[in-house]
Design an enzyme around this catalytic site. Structure first.
Site, PDB file in Angstrom:
ATOM      1  CG  ASN A  35      -0.265  -0.298   2.380  1.00 51.92           C
ATOM      2  OD1 ASN A  35       0.599   0.723   2.980  1.00 51.92           O
ATOM      3  ND2 ASN A  35      -0.315  -1.344   3.475  1.00 51.92           N
ATOM      4  CG  ASP A  94      -6.894  -5.470   5.729  1.00 54.23           C
ATOM      5  OD1 ASP A  94      -6.586  -5.527   6.905  1.00 54.23           O
ATOM      6  OD2 ASP A  94      -7.692  -4.426   5.146  1.00 54.23           O
ATOM      7  CE  LYS A 129       9.216 -11.688 -14.375  1.00 55.14           C
ATOM      8  NZ  LYS A 129      10.030 -11.048 -15.138  1.00 55.14           N
ATOM      9  CG  PHE A 169      -3.310   5.234  13.450  1.00 60.09           C
ATOM     10  CD1 PHE A 169      -2.967   6.577  13.048  1.00 60.09           C
ATOM     11  CD2 PHE A 169      -2.653   5.146  14.670  1.00 60.09           C
ATOM     12  CE1 PHE A 169      -2.233   7.411  13.489  1.00 60.09           C
ATOM     13  CE2 PHE A 169      -1.767   5.980  15.408  1.00 60.09           C
ATOM     14  CZ  PHE A 169      -1.787   7.312  14.665  1.00 60.09           C
ATOM     15  CE  LYS A 183      -8.546  -0.455  13.176  1.00 59.23           C
ATOM     16  NZ  LYS A 183      -7.974   0.074  11.816  1.00 59.23           N
ATOM     17  CE  LYS A 202     -10.268  -5.112  14.564  1.00 54.95           C
ATOM     18  NZ  LYS A 202      -9.445  -4.326  13.277  1.00 54.95           N
TER      19      LYS A 202
END
Length: 407
Positions: free
Chosen positions: A211, A280, A290, A324, A338, A342
């Protein structure tokens, strides 16, 4: 503030060793406990007996001279100290420390040290100005070492310039000021684990899933926690920024690696700040070769990675847990869910689509959702200032918990 503080004085070989003897005496007079390590070269200027008489402690000179079978001397000394001072510090010893060389009692002890380390250089003016010495000092600064700059004046070699070991009286005052300031730090004695950056989930040796996280927010939090006196463990995915000086840096690649490192530290942590943008999902199959392109479309089957924040919440035993939430819609709804799911104490939420709040920026716009039910919206500000506000919230929580956290 020096009374009963444990100061390990490492004395290396230069004419300024005589000042180290005076420094030992003044620190003891101020109430400090002082133990001394002498290098082999330092012994040629002043004998160990002098420092033993002044410090009222055994003087250490040889890594292999283990007088107490119950401990390893250099590890025991490293663990004992509240502050380690290398004075005088020669160019040779500075170079060894910068290179991680451990070939005598001083360098071996310093490699094992977790206490603050101060370096007080003393050498010829041209030696001090040499690019190699400057580079080595810069490396030590990156490790979090602090420096007592040499003063200018007449040097033993006959030159006049910068290179004299600072006067013992001035060093004592600097140490006194350090301990005064240290008492004011909010996280002294606490262990803070910060995760930062992205993870990379391997498809094959040349491809991965990741990301846009740059690690800037996590690194700012690690730096601020360190400034507040914490022992900081920074668990970071691949990023392109330099780590703050003085933190314990652990580099990882995958979500699984990050999970394992965080779990290793969790029982020793007082605070965990989960800033990392952990993938995730990961490829179900990771190839060692490869994968060649073929005609038509390709499909990669993905499986869930471990939810690190969820696992931490389930295993929490008094730690302050901060998560976060990077969202693109329904910010409050998702952040509150959350927070509960959590078992976190604070969720720091931001809309990454907002100008000035996305990945890679130097600013952020966040809202703090706390277990107490309070919500604090912060305006756009630098990530450094956001980090300061988050650390303030964490220290407030620790105080509400009696200041103990998991300690």
């Amino acid at each position: 503030m020096i009374f009963d503080k444990k100061i390990l004085l490492c004395v290396t070989g230069g004419i300024a060793v005589y000042k180290a003897a005076a420094l030992t005496s003044k620190l003891v007079q101020a109430g400090a406990q002082v133990k001394v390590i002498l290098s082999e070269s330092a012994e040629k200027f002043v004998s160990p007996l002098t420092f033993q008489a002044l410090s009222r402690h055994e003087v250490f000179t040889d890594t292999f001279d283990e007088k107490n079978p119950q401990v390893i001397a250099h590890i025991d000394l490293a663990d004992w100290a509240d502050l380690i001072l290398v004075a005088p510090a020669t160019a040779n010893t500075i170079a060894k420390l910068a290179g991680g060389i451990a070939d005598n009692m001083i360098t071996t002890t310093l490699l094992a040290a977790t206490a603050p380390v101060w370096i007080a250089p003393a050498m010829n003016v041209h030696m001090y100005d040499h690019p190699a010495v400057k580079n080595n000092l810069a490396i030590l600064a990156g490790y979090g070492y602090q420096f007592i700059e040499p003063s200018e004046g007449y040097l033993a070699c006959g030159y006049v310039g910068k290179g004299r070991l600072e006067e013992p009286e001035k060093i004592v005052e600097l140490i006194r000021a350090f301990f005064v300031n240290d008492e004011r730090k909010q996280l002294t004695g606490k262990t803070v684990v910060v995760t930062a950056g992205p993870t990379r989930e391997k498809i094959d040796p040349v491809r991965f899933i990741s990301n846009h996280s740059t690690g800037k927010m996590g690194y700012a939090l690690a730096e601020e926690a360190k400034k507040q006196g914490a022992h900081v463990v920074l668990v970071t995915g691949p990023v392109q920024i330099a780590a703050p000086g003085g933190v314990e840096l652990v580099k990882v690649e995958s979500a699984e690696e990050m999970f394992n490192v965080v779990m290793e530290w969790y029982d020793k942590a007082d605070v965990v700040i989960k800033t990392a943008a952990v993938a995730d999902y990961r490829p179900k199959i990771s190839y060692d070769h490869k994968v060649k392109k073929q005609a038509g479309d390709a499909t990669i089957e993905l499986v869930r990675t471990k939810d690190i924040l969820f696992e931490l919440g389930q295993r929490k035993k008094g730690q302050v847990l901060v998560g976060f939430a990077a969202e693109t819609e329904n910010l409050e709804e998702y952040a509150r869910k959350k927070l509960t799911k959590k078992n976190a104490d604070i969720i720091v939420a931001n809309n990454v689509k907002s100008a000035g709040a996305g990945f890679g920026t130097d600013t952020n716009i966040v809202t703090l959702f706390k277990r107490s039910g309070t919500v604090t919206e912060l305006p756009i500000m630098s990530k450094i200032d956001v980090a300061k506000r988050i650390i303030e919230e964490i220290t407030s929580l620790l105080k509400d918990m009696g200041g103990n956290g998991n300690s």
